[in-house]
Design an enzyme around this catalytic site. Structure first.
Site, PDB file in Angstrom:
ATOM      1  N   CYS B  35       0.986  -1.114  -0.005  1.00  0.00           N
ATOM      2  CA  CYS B  35      -0.082  -0.024   0.185  1.00  0.00           C
ATOM      3  C   CYS B  35       0.862   1.355  -0.132  1.00  0.00           C
ATOM      4  CB  CYS B  35      -0.901   0.109   0.904  1.00  0.00           C
ATOM      5  SG  CYS B  35      -0.009   0.067   2.838  1.00  0.00           S
ATOM      6  N   CYS B  38       2.886   1.619   3.178  1.00  0.00           N
ATOM      7  CA  CYS B  38       4.146   0.829   3.034  1.00  0.00           C
ATOM      8  C   CYS B  38       5.262   1.623   2.527  1.00  0.00           C
ATOM      9  CB  CYS B  38       3.869  -0.458   2.482  1.00  0.00           C
ATOM     10  SG  CYS B  38       2.498  -1.169   3.097  1.00  0.00           S
ATOM     11  N   ASP B 444       0.218 -35.509  -2.690  1.00  0.00           N
ATOM     12  CA  ASP B 444       1.231 -36.076  -1.804  1.00  0.00           C
ATOM     13  C   ASP B 444       0.674 -35.443  -0.142  1.00  0.00           C
ATOM     14  OD1 ASP B 444       3.844 -36.055  -0.787  1.00  0.00           O
ATOM     15  OD2 ASP B 444       4.098 -33.831  -0.763  1.00  0.00           O
ATOM     16  N   ASP B 619       4.371 -30.834  -3.034  1.00  0.00           N
ATOM     17  CA  ASP B 619       5.303 -29.467  -2.820  1.00  0.00           C
ATOM     18  C   ASP B 619       6.552 -29.900  -2.579  1.00  0.00           C
ATOM     19  OD1 ASP B 619       5.237 -31.298  -0.579  1.00  0.00           O
ATOM     20  OD2 ASP B 619       5.305 -29.642   0.761  1.00  0.00           O
ATOM     21  N   ASP B 623       8.530 -34.630  -5.422  1.00  0.00           N
ATOM     22  CA  ASP B 623       7.094 -34.494  -6.147  1.00  0.00           C
ATOM     23  C   ASP B 623       7.504 -34.063  -7.542  1.00  0.00           C
ATOM     24  OD1 ASP B 623       5.640 -35.485  -3.996  1.00  0.00           O
ATOM     25  OD2 ASP B 623       5.692 -33.335  -3.316  1.00  0.00           O
TER      26      ASP B 623
END
Lengths: 52, 738
Positions: B35, B38, B444, B619, B623
């Site tokens: 934003c 920030c 997984d 993940d 995999d």
């Protein structure tokens, strides 16, 4: 109709100037951060304030 | 990834600093900066630091560039300041990410601008021409002048803006195929040609405006498609750049130097600090520690290592510091074998034929036959050849796949924008098409169905309170899980951590220990659970058991998938018992445990051979090969970078329901894309005969073309609207979290 000789090139020239500006802005990275630039104009830059 | 370790150690950033004149430049990725507040906070906070000369945050890409005078400030200070301001930052190496200026995107935008200019200025002369068609005053001389002027504007614009299409059409023709760009190029070039000849012959029909506006509308579709791919590519490049954490090498004089992983050679001595990943396959020289192999095998339990043992690249050090001797270079490590499988999978996926190309394969021959028939038939039925040719070209222009070119990209950009707002990143339009075809889902376990970090199963509350100060002093994942459970509180002073054993300190005047059973002095029998012990010297000992908890919405997600007619299976590299337990509590009948990375890929390939279209959700590094080989792949945002790169879609956040959302939106996208094809076909069925009968003039062509494009675009905007609304989703997820 003779006015066309003047008006047609004139309007095309205006269009070309616009196109040229767009080309320049694209080359100058003006679209790198559209989100940030939109927000940035709302920020008060401390350096812009008159010296106290 | 099974276990996440946060360490308090300041990272070595010297590899990320760049000399820029007399200044040092540091590039950081600040994902949390979203934003205007920030922006101001970060830039002001950093420039206030002594020695920092500039700080510029790009709010679109969340990248922060800081320059400072070497000596007056350092990278650690910058990171610390950001941390104090409440932002997590990661060093980022733009050189490595190859974030070269997006040339293709710029060319498309420029082509679009030129086409836009062409459309507007050709219209200036076309409007009088159209008026002429409807019997308004327009003498033959003025008409020819208008045609000359519009030709002078439209021809160069169309030739420039059409280049992307001409080049693509030429490439496809050279390999003996006709893609959608062939009829587009042919239509545009013929339209220009016939208009020029009509102008020369003082005819009536000039399609200059149609040629440019066609290109303008098509370029919008082309650019949308490009944007979709570019956004995903930049996300992937961010990952590559973040992955470039350097390895710490100890040189001949005993100094520590940080070098890129690619430059680690066999025989080099590498220092592996807690919280770092093993850079290359190596042998342990000295030190005791525990490694988390979960990204390699999926097994969530840490493995103890001692000097002489071989460790695999990718394993995470969760104990003490280790000295390693590199056995092979990075490209020969265990990782590289998996990378080759990934490459093979990606190649097989690139052979996927997209919906738009399938449509083009049907469409191109039909339209060209029609145009040829119009010319031949018109001539045979007594039209003069010039009139017959004009009609044939009118058929080509009016059926030019303007709506078809927009049909798919407009839908996919809407779908991916909707998914993006729900935290799902779509890497390409083709991914959505493949996801919509899926009929079997392979999950997984670790990190996908489960949260991927240990949480406390049971344990004495009073003991937890006593053990908490010790737990807070340790960086071991189990201790951290314990500390998380206990909440904020005091940290034990003078805590001593013995790598691979535990941590000890004096609490209430007595020596207290937290760690392995042997370290604490308890007699333990293996119970098949991840555990940690706490006790006072010579006193009673308490046991804390941990397990990797299932995601709160895992069961709900599986039910939702089954309700949509998909079959579900769990394939995990973890041991039998935890996988069986997870499958039982989730009500999944089909599961396999103890599967090696290559076997996972084989399992997916086997399903593929049976004609199943598999969605793989995984993940870990184990995999990645399966992810790349599957028909479509998804990975959670917490996944290893390699897995995210191999996946088509990445979902962030805690919820697994994102898988269902993505599937729903992908189905909806396919429905709307097919509807769009239907609308374009309907339009062609009406327009093509009209053109063949010579009922089409340049004005009708302009209206019909923009009208059909508008209808298709509006239809695309409906994509994904009926999938679960964001509000409803928020309520459900909060309820599930409770």
């Amino acid at each position: 109709m003779n006015i066309l000789v003047f008006l047609a090139p004139f309007s095309l020239g205006l269009g070309l100037i616009g196109l040229g500006f767009f080309w320049w802005s694209l080359r100058a990275d003006q679209y790198d951060d559209p989100v940030g630039d939109a927000e940035r104009i709302l920020l008060d830059d401390p350096e812009d304030r008159p010296a106290t | 990834v099974a276990l996440t370790v946060e360490t308090g150690r300041a990272p070595d950033l010297s590899a990320f600093l760049k000399r820029d004149g007399g200044e040092t430049r540091l590039d950081l990725l600040v994902p949390g900066a979203r934003c205007a507040a920030c922006l101001g906070k970060i830039e002001r906070g950093l420039t206030a630091l002594p020695g920092v000369s500039t700080a510029r945050l790009n709010l679109t890409s969340h990248k922060l560039a800081v320059t400072f005078k070497p000596g007056a400030a350092d990278a650690g200070q910058v990171l610390k300041t950001l941390d104090r301001l409440g932002y997590q930052a990661q060093p980022y190496d733009p050189g490595r990410a190859k974030v070269e200026h997006d040339r293709e995107g710029r060319r498309l935008v420029l082509a679009m601008a030129v086409a836009g200019f062409g459309v507007m200025n050709t219209m200036m002369f076309s409007v009088p021409l159209w008026a002429g068609i409807f019997g308004q005053e327009l003498g033959p001389a003025s008409r020819t002048l208008m045609m000359w002027l519009s030709g002078a504007v439209a021809t160069p614009c169309a030739l420039y803006a059409g280049m992307p299409f001409f080049q693509s059409a030429w490439r496809s023709l050279r390999v003996g195929r006709a893609n959608m760009d062939v009829p587009i190029s042919l239509g545009v070039l013929l339209a220009l040609g016939i208009s020029i000849s009509e102008t020369l012959l003082h005819g009536r029909d000039a399609y200059f405006d149609a040629a440019v506006s066609l290109l303008f509308l098509l370029l919008i579709g082309r650019w949308l498609d490009h944007q979709l791919r570019a956004r995903a590519r930049s996300a992937a490049e961010d990952l590559v750049a973040l992955q470039s954490a350097p390895a710490t090498v100890i040189d001949a004089e005993g100094r520590t130097v940080s070098v890129p992983v690619g430059e680690v050679k066999p025989g080099m001595v590498v220092l592996l600090r807690p919280g770092e990943r093993v850079p290359v396959d190596a042998e342990v020289e000295s030190g005791l520690s525990e490694l988390d192999n979960s990204v390699l095998t999926g097994e969530s339990r840490p493995v103890a290592v001692r000097p002489g043992q071989v460790v695999r690249a990718g394993a995470l050090n969760i104990g003490g510091a280790l000295r390693l001797r590199a056995l092979v270079a990075a490209e020969d490590s265990a990782l590289a074998g998996i990378a080759r499988l990934v490459e093979a999978g990606a190649q097989s996926r690139s052979r996927y034929v997209r919906l738009a190309d399938k449509a083009a394969a049907l469409y191109v021959p039909v339209v060209h036959t029609l145009a040829a028939l119009t010319f031949a038939g018109g001539w045979a039925l007594g039209l003069d050849p010039r009139q017959a040719l004009i009609r044939a070209v009118a058929v080509l222009i009016i059926t030019c796949p303007c709506a078809l070119g927009l049909a798919v990209p407009a839908v996919q950009i809407t779908a991916s924008a909707r998914l993006f707002r729900r935290g799902v990143l779509v890497k390409s339009g083709a991914a959505l098409e493949r996801l919509a075809e899926v009929d079997h889902v392979v999950f997984d376990k670790t990190g996908v169905l489960t949260e991927g970090r240990p949480s406390l199963l049971d344990g004495d509350t009073a003991a937890l309170r006593l053990a908490a100060p010790l737990a807070r002093a340790s960086s071991h994942p189990l201790a951290r899980a314990l500390a998380r459970e206990a909440g904020d509180g005091p940290v034990a002073e003078d805590a001593r951590e013995t790598p691979g054993e535990g941590v000890e300190a004096v609490i209430e005047g007595r020596v207290a220990r937290l760690g392995r059973a042997g370290f604490v002095g308890a007699k333990a029998m293996p119970r098949g659970e991840t555990e940690i012990w706490f006790g006072f010297d010579g006193g009673e000992a308490w046991r804390f058991a941990f397990s990797d908890r299932l995601r709160p919405d895992a069961a709900q997600t599986l039910r939702a998938l089954e309700a949509r007619g998909l079959t579900v299976e769990i394939v995990s590299g973890d041991l039998d018992a935890p996988v069986a337990e997870a499958a039982r509590s989730l009500g999944v009948a089909a599961w396999r445990a103890g599967v090696w990375p290559a076997e996972k890929a084989e399992a997916v390939a086997g399903l593929k051979a049976q004609g199943r279209k598999v969605l793989m959700v995984g993940d870990g590094l184990n995999d990645t090969a399966a992810l790349a080989g599957a028909h479509c792949a998804m990975a959670p945002g917490a996944a290893l970078d390699a897995a995210q790169n191999a996946a088509d879609l990445v979902f962030s956040g805690e919820g697994l329901m994102a898988v269902v959302d993505a599937y729903d939106v992908a189905r909806s996208a396919r429905t709307h894309a097919l509807e769009n094809f239907g609308l374009s076909a309907l339009y062609n069925v009406i327009a093509a005969p009209a053109a063949m009968l010579g009922l089409i003039n340049p004005f009708v062509a302009a209206i019909a073309m923009s009208g059909s494009s508008l209808v298709v675009t509006l239809n695309a905007l409906r994509t994904g609207v009926r999938a679960r609304s964001e509000k409803e989703m928020g309520v459900k997820e909060r309820a599930a979290a409770r």
